[in-house]
Design a protein around this motif. Structure first.
Motif, PDB file in Angstrom:
ATOM      1  N   MET B 346       0.833  -1.204   0.000  1.00  0.00           N
ATOM      2  CA  MET B 346       0.000   0.000   0.000  1.00  0.00           C
ATOM      3  C   MET B 346       0.864   1.250   0.000  1.00  0.00           C
ATOM      4  O   MET B 346       0.527   2.252  -0.628  1.00  0.00           O
ATOM      5  N   SER B 347       2.011   1.188   0.676  1.00  0.00           N
ATOM      6  CA  SER B 347       2.903   2.356   0.695  1.00  0.00           C
ATOM      7  C   SER B 347       3.503   2.607  -0.680  1.00  0.00           C
ATOM      8  O   SER B 347       3.679   3.750  -1.083  1.00  0.00           O
ATOM      9  N   LEU B 348       3.810   1.548  -1.393  1.00  0.00           N
ATOM     10  CA  LEU B 348       4.412   1.693  -2.723  1.00  0.00           C
ATOM     11  C   LEU B 348       3.388   2.218  -3.723  1.00  0.00           C
ATOM     12  O   LEU B 348       3.642   3.170  -4.448  1.00  0.00           O
ATOM     13  N   LEU B 349       2.221   1.591  -3.771  1.00  0.00           N
ATOM     14  CA  LEU B 349       1.216   2.030  -4.736  1.00  0.00           C
ATOM     15  C   LEU B 349       0.677   3.397  -4.343  1.00  0.00           C
ATOM     16  O   LEU B 349       0.498   4.271  -5.171  1.00  0.00           O
ATOM     17  N   GLY B 350       0.407   3.538  -3.044  1.00  0.00           N
ATOM     18  CA  GLY B 350      -0.024   4.834  -2.553  1.00  0.00           C
ATOM     19  C   GLY B 350      -1.393   5.231  -3.079  1.00  0.00           C
ATOM     20  O   GLY B 350      -2.094   4.438  -3.721  1.00  0.00           O
ATOM     21  N   LYS B 351      -1.726   6.466  -2.788  1.00  0.00           N
ATOM     22  CA  LYS B 351      -3.065   6.987  -3.100  1.00  0.00           C
ATOM     23  C   LYS B 351      -3.411   6.793  -4.575  1.00  0.00           C
ATOM     24  O   LYS B 351      -4.422   6.194  -4.926  1.00  0.00           O
ATOM     25  N   SER B 352      -2.544   7.239  -5.456  1.00  0.00           N
ATOM     26  CA  SER B 352      -2.894   7.199  -6.888  1.00  0.00           C
ATOM     27  C   SER B 352      -2.704   5.790  -7.452  1.00  0.00           C
ATOM     28  O   SER B 352      -3.509   5.322  -8.256  1.00  0.00           O
ATOM     29  N   GLY B 353      -1.658   5.098  -7.020  1.00  0.00           N
ATOM     30  CA  GLY B 353      -1.362   3.787  -7.586  1.00  0.00           C
ATOM     31  C   GLY B 353      -2.433   2.755  -7.272  1.00  0.00           C
ATOM     32  O   GLY B 353      -2.864   2.005  -8.144  1.00  0.00           O
TER      33      GLY B 353
END
Ligand SMILES: Cc1ncc(COP(=O)(O)O)c(C=O)c1O
Ligand SMILES: Cc1ncc(COP(=O)(O)O)c(C=O)c1O
Lengths: 500, 448, 500, 448
Positions: B346-353
């Protein structure tokens, strides 16, 4: 004497921020080619959400550096001796990590047709047979996700069988030395818990069970060796008594690492037991799981095992879903398969003799420590132990040094502490389980540290009571954490974080 | 021996130190009758190389997305996982540590769990999350149990949607079977494929403990949580939402926005490999006021003796090791490393990912569905909106699956074992990992 | 004021032993099924050795724990900011590590028939084209193992070409700002080195080259941007002069990270250059390699490139070994293929625009630091820099604090220091290259630390001069190490370890 | 953009801080004539998923031991590598650090290198080892260069065995070509396949700088270092041994035992994957008295200001960054991570493991050879003892290789390009990784 931190002003490295305190709006470590089409065309906008508020927005290096730094704030088997009693923190072989990641396993879908899962089903079937052989039982289910779920499943099997016989009964007898999951699982299975005490030698007397046992008792839960690291020498007699009154024996097999090749649970009169693959069978504990807690049962109980069952037809494997007497499903799909692969890999690597050697060396290491520390620490039970030995802080209490202090001080010596204040029957317990994968040199290092701490406790008790000093943070205020729980980061002030 | 470092000299010297002359002496107190007479009857030890060969052989007998086109979901989804995720969870400091009982040397795991709890709260819009449970199904069961603890003991009915994942319904039933004063009743689904909330309103009465719905449900359909919530509020029942495809929450209104009381689900989609369905983790979130009734670990923030921020396991008085038979759950070892994977994911993809990945699922699934309708005349069984999976009816389903198998395609999950009335239907799932060519081949094969 | 270590007696964790100081005779982490047969049957015993004396004997966990602990004594990009000037310590993407380990690459044998290596040869061919496009040159050889071998290869190409023209010439001109490998490679190629000085603005004047250039000069080596982080603005004029006198321009491309999409070396009049894939193209530095130093050349020089050359025939690739004018082989096989795979992966991921963005952000980050520190540290050259900026310790010297002290003190703040005392033309140089993969927040952290140190240098110079305090070891006695070199562990006393 | 974290807000704010309004302003001093007008002409950026697909596609077009039976060696060998090796070298602390210029925060790399140097000394029985060079071939060249530096400048002849790996001879020639006062001469090999030491004795004279031999040599034959040493001593020449298969040193007498002056070689066999021949590393060991003439990094032991043992790069005055054109070599970045792999590999296998692996090679190779002689009438070209590879003559070699290819077998390396007189011969290598069944299939195929 107040002790300055070693992280004094000279060391200026910052403590890690929270992931939410880093990053910047619009950042992302991820890219995916845009698909044509609009979401709203397919899903009514009333059902669509806005952006997830305060969700992370970081770059790839930022994320990696964050978690790499976090990892550096952990002790772990691969960097420290980790003699946590009852947890069997043995070496987790690297090869297990490789095989569990093979695409054929890691990318297998549980609802694919069985014809497309024959490799996985073969592995599961063979692992069932291996565990049955090791524990001396008839059948195995690999479904339970961990020991506690194994306990629940095992007790459900007993209950289902008793119901089938016409009376579920009301109670489960649990010794005072039992792990907390035993009574908790009993309650979850709808049973009242009757606690019995172990005797002055740390084991259960048949007489005690005799007294407590009656026709309302469904089962007696026994941990063998028990949490004092002692073999329950009366287990046969106890089983006879319990069986005679129509009850069953549940064996908590979390400590099987003491028994492989030495004594099989089956012949002890056990009806059902669970195994902790994340203890005895070397799967990594992962900071709190995932694990696996298979149950092994007698023929009588096997028809009640959870579904799905894996059935061999010729050289093909099929899944059996409708078993009328089964307790049903205890979790979705097939259990923690990735963990089962690791255990299979471990058993394959060691073979029967290797497993026996593991248990024997586990005993040797535990008794070596027991012997070497016996003069400086009070032994809860002064006799040979199995895979772990229990000391107390009785001698150190004289100078006001407690088990907690000793544990914290060990951190400064670079060793993870033993399990403390468990089992509850021993006041100030220090429960040391070195496991078989540690060298005598490492044990000697640990023993030296323990002896030095014993000396420090005499000569400079404050030094021990203020420990640790060398850790990234020092003693934490657990009372504060519980009083006004802050269980999540919030963009706004922390105030509103308290419970209503 | 592999993994036991003791040389014979070591053994000698240690036995001497202990003051015995054989290891057997260490278990002399094991009754002779119980001593194992024969060796463990298993094949001999083999080299690491042999282990690798052996398991590679077994692995090669499973179908993978590399050699088969699998349109499978139903609670476990094939999603992309950035390589950084495995790089982090493979670090020995995370993988080979125990449950963080000694916080001074476990801040890595503890802070990651605190971040995980926060991420789940953000994703579900709920107030608190625990540090996860075994899987989505047992999380659903624990949610019902918690609801039962909280509600007045006069309430006895648990209403569960028939559109909820069949495994989940089975697990809830298993967990409840042995408990007194509780009955489980199923609520049918409507023509939309969503839970029939009118029927629910009719049936709920005033003795319901809770209502359990899938969001999205087993048919991929997005259940109507707002009506369900209205019904529950009137009846004083808790509403429990169960999400088997958490990626959907990146685009769908969060359970919390509907006032759901307990939001649980399966976390596999968030950075954990399918691995035949486990290990992954079950997430569990609810109102803050329920916190002392929650099952599982909770990580809380505090300070150390020098005032530095730190994290600890907290509210342990709920748990088995303190409370024993009165504990809120029996869970001990959970699925921490999988929650770490999800936290990194979730940290890597984040809000937009995370959003763009979810959109890719919706668009690709609907695109595939549209082509199948056109080319292959396959009709959707239900009319409700769906995320990345849809139930299709096939006149001659046997033939269709056989045809597909010849082309190394599994078009979906057959529903006959779960819903007799849907014996001619299957659940087709399309994720971002199903390549366009695969979909082409599916459409073409089915079109024949 | 002498400063106590942070590793004071309160922290008792032991420093790691040497692998030779651990283990125990007879231990091994390895097992292999015994083959039948006797060694002596095949190899005369006169040629057989005894056991390797003092070779390690450890278990698997022992070995893993040893090296895991060692790793924890390193700073690295993934845990610290690492602004080492001239080293381009940018993020090393994880995906590169995955693809480089694909069996099709990691288990490819270099002497397999080319038909069985088409995937690898395709990759090599395409990477040659990519690097040619990025650098604006005609042809590329991927053979050289690192930058220095690239320099040697490039100079050999020049020499071969000049020999072909009838006169190898005698000298190579190297600016005083050049990296040490430039003169060293020139010497190794049989050339005398003529050093020229850069002007007061840090770049080379055409006039200076004009003066030094004559018919005995084979080449001028130019680093662009140079090691002062400045663009060699006169490079065109210089190239003209050199070419007019029959010499060639060698470009040290180690700093290409400043130029991608901004200015191609080719049009600058460069005849040959090398690239450091372990800098500009994100391959991990590995604590000192492996890297890769491909050379890119003009059409004129291409016939001299090392063998083997990869030739495309239709859609197949072949290896060309006999190229009569080639300088020959510079290493066995195909260069550091595993590193080439990573660079290919990086370029594929970023595409042309991504590479341009990388260079632009590298410039932005460097100038941001330059600007923010300019008031507190003396700038060697006060003008916009390219990818790195150079400060000196002039201001701090007033209170006796040197560049070395500043570097060591930075360690206490958890940042890796810049490159220090290089380039040699700047006294007390602090050469800061942040790279483009760092966030402004990280730069601000570093800037804060540097500013605090500047303040400390004024107020408490001793604090800085005795730094570091927070590191596993503190300042090491390098003189002692060089005086009586101990270059290996020995079982016997260390005495006999000295040089005869 | 991938890997550059800057948002547009970041860019704005940083430009403002710098006091400029566009990035172009930062390279305004780049002459307009040199500014790149057109964009870099490369395909567009792609996702991590696409990169993975792309490279997996390329990788699938190379033969691997999993799908082909490869009896290939010739300087690169397929040996077993315990999974613990990659686990260690994958740790970011090792993989993403620079050359250890700041010893206080590089003790991990420095101590590992010190251990590596010691292991190489033990394996070769030499006094000192450097921290490695690029590969075996360049190590051989550096050895010759060092010998030349040490010997009196009146000596000009470098004698190199024709039985040394052809790539190595080529690289030595390349390195020497441009240096004054040095000639390279080749020494033929005898019927044994070993270097003809009698011929060497005849030719060496008193102006030889050094003699370079393979041990084992390219034909797999174990060269006679003791006679060679005798000849060299008389002539005052250095003896340089070059080992392309270092695993052999676990059973063969070490170069040091013969009094070799410089022992170099390729380290790939010791825990480094084949990877098309690189990256691995070249090891370099010699007499202690040569230490100040050595090329490459050296790690030495010392103490810190508190008296604790620590390690540093030392004797840097030999190196390019201090000595510039007078340096002993131009090498800077070397192959450290590969030497770490070898250090972990040797530590894992240890004394007994390395030996048993070497024995497995000897026995399996000779077993395969014996069967081929019997079944397929293939004769060895040379009579000398060999380690794990042997040169075989095949009457109709074209047909043999074609036949084998049909069965996905490569029986070895053809020698015609390297030795015209051996155009009907090939070098067959058998390691522990060549399974019995593979050997069976080889024998059977060739036997037809
Ligand atoms: C004796 C005993 N029983 C049961 C358990 C519970 O096992 P798990 O943590 O896998 O649920 C444990 C582990 O903590 C244990 O030590
Ligand atoms: C400017 C410059 N030139 C050449 C080199 C040498 O490159 P390598 O270390 O790859 O041999 C370096 C790297 O240190 C460098 O910074």
């Amino acid at each position: 004497m107040s002790t300055p931190s070693v992280n004094n002003q000279r060391s200026r490295a910052r403590a890690p921020k929270l992931i939410f305190e880093t990053g910047s709006p619009g950042r992302s470590a991820f890219s995916w080619p845009a698909e044509e089409g609009k979401l709203e065309k397919h899903i009514p906008s009333a059902l669509l959400r806005n952006d997830i508020a305060n969700f992370p927005e970081l770059g790839e290096l930022e994320v990696l550096r964050h978690f790499t730094r976090l990892s550096q704030r952990n002790f772990a088997i691969e960097s420290q001796f980790y003699p946590l009693g009852s947890c069997t923190m043995k070496y987790n072989p690297k090869i297990n990590e490789i095989v569990a990641r093979l695409p054929g396993f890691a990318e297998a879908h549980p609802l694919a047709p069985p014809e497309l899962l024959q490799g996985a089903l073969t592995l599961l079937h063979e692992l069932e047979l291996m565990l049955a052989e090791i524990s001396g039982m008839e059948h195995v289910s690999l479904q339970p996700s961990a020991g506690a779920q194994g306990e629940l499943t095992g007790l459900m099997l007993i209950r289902a069988c008793l119901v089938d016989r016409g009376d579920p009964r009301k109670k489960v007898i649990v010794p005072d030395t039992a792990h907390g999951t035993n009574p908790a699982s009993s309650a979850l299975c709808g049973y009242d818990v009757v606690q019995i005490s172990s005797n002055e030698r740390g084991v259960i007397d048949a007489a005690t069970v005799e007294k407590a046992m009656d026709e309302t008792v469904a089962a007696v839960m026994i941990t063998n060796p028990n949490t004092l690291g002692l073999f329950e020498t009366n287990i046969e007699a106890i089983a006879e008594i319990v069986h005679a009154r129509g009850g069953m024996i549940y064996l908590d097999g979390a400590n099987l690492n003491a028994l492989m090749g030495i004594a099989k649970p089956g012949p002890m009169g056990v009806d059902v037991l669970h195994l902790n693959l994340h203890k005895t069978f070397s799967t990594p504990h992962g900071g709190g799981g995932p694990g696996a807690g298979p149950v092994a049962v007698t023929r009588t109980l096997s028809e009640f095992l959870p579904v799905p069952r894996i059935i061999k037809h010729g050289d093909r494997f099929e899944l059996q879903e409708n078993c009328p007497k089964s307790v049903g499903r205890v979790r979705a799909f097939f259990g923690n398969f990735g963990i089962l692969v690791r255990a299979y890999s471990y058993i394959t690597a060691l073979g029967g003799d290797g497993l026996e050697d593991a248990s024997r060396m586990a005993l040797l290491n535990a008794n070596y420590i027991r012997k070497k520390l016996a003069r400086s620490y009070h032994l809860a039970y002064d006799e040979p132990c199995m895979h772990e030995c229990i000391f107390t802080d009785r001698l150190q209490q004289r100078s006001g040094v407690s088990t907690l202090d000793i544990a914290k001080r060990l951190l400064d010596y670079g060793h993870h502490p033993p399990t403390i204040y468990f089992p509850l029957v021993v006041s100030g317990a220090l429960m040391i389980e070195p496991t078989e994968t540690e060298t005598p040199e490492t044990l000697d290092d640990f023993i030296d540290a323990m002896l030095t701490i014993a000396a420090e406790a005499k000569e400079d008790p404050e030094l021990v009571k203020d420990a640790p000093y060398a850790t990234p943070v020092r003693r934490l205020d657990e009372a504060k954490a519980a009083r006004k729980p802050v269980l999540r980061w919030e963009s706004s002030s922390r105030a509103d974080n308290s419970e209503d | 021996m592999r993994y036991t470092p003791h040389t014979s000299a070591d053994r000698e010297q240690m036995l001497r130190a202990i003051g015995i002359d054989s290891i057997e002496a260490l278990y002399q107190h094991v009754p002779a009758t119980l001593r194992q007479q024969s060796k463990i009857n298993l094949p001999e030890a083999v080299s690491e190389f042999a282990v690798r060969q052996r398991l590679a052989g077994l692995a090669s007998h499973n179908a993978t997305p590399a050699d088969w086109s699998l349109f499978l979901g139903g609670g476990i989804y094939h999603h992309f996982i950035p390589s950084a995720v495995d790089a982090i969870i493979s670090r020995a400091e995370f993988a080979t540590s125990y449950t963080p009982y000694q916080p001074e040397v476990s801040q890595g795991t503890l802070q990651a769990l605190f971040e995980y709890q926060t991420l789940i709260c953000q994703l579900t819009e709920m107030e608190v999350s625990n540090a996860a449970l075994y899987d989505g199904a047992s999380a659903a069961a624990e949610a019902v149990l918690m609801s039962r603890r909280i509600q007045s003991s006069t309430r006895r009915r648990v209403l569960i949607s028939r559109a909820l994942h069949p495994h989940y319904r089975a697990v809830v039933a298993t967990y409840l079977r042995n408990l007194p004063h509780v009955e489980l009743e199923e609520i049918p689904f409507a023509a939309t494929g969503a839970t029939d909330t009118e029927e629910l309103a009719r049936r709920i009465g005033d003795q319901a403990i809770c209502v359990v719905l899938g969001y999205p449900n087993f048919f991929g359909v997005i259940d109507d949580l707002s009506s369900a919530k209205a019904v529950c509020s009137k009846a004083g029942a808790h509403l429990i939402s169960v999400t088997t495809e958490p990626l959907s929450l990146a685009v769908l209104k969060a359970p919390g926005e509907f006032g759901v009381d307990i939001a649980v689900g399966e976390g596999q989609s968030l950075g954990v490999p399918m691995s035949l369905g486990g290990p992954a983790f079950g997430f569990f979130a609810c109102h803050k006021k329920f916190v002392r009734s929650m099952p599982g670990r909770l990580v809380g923030e505090t300070v150390d003796c020098e005032g530095r921020r730190g994290f600890v396991l907290t509210l342990a008085t709920r748990e088995q090791h303190i409370r024993r038979e009165k504990a809120t759950s029996n869970i001990c070892t959970s699925q921490t490393l999988c929650t770490l994977a999800a936290t990194v994911f979730m940290s890597l993809l984040g809000k937009s990912g995370l959003r763009s990945l979810a959109e890719a699922n919706v668009l690709r699934a609907h695109d595939a569905f549209a082509r199948l309708q056109k080319a292959a005349k396959l009709e959707a069984v239900f009319s409700g909106p769906f995320f990345n999976e849809v139930v299709l009816r096939a006149p001659d389903i046997e033939r269709l699956f056989a045809q597909c198998a010849e082309h190394k395609i599994v078009p979906g999950i057959r529903l006959k074992d779960y819903y007799p009335e849907l014996s001619d239907s299957f659940l087709m799932t399309v994720t971002e990992m199903n390549q366009r060519e695969e979909i082409e081949r599916l459409v073409h094969t089915v079109g024949q």
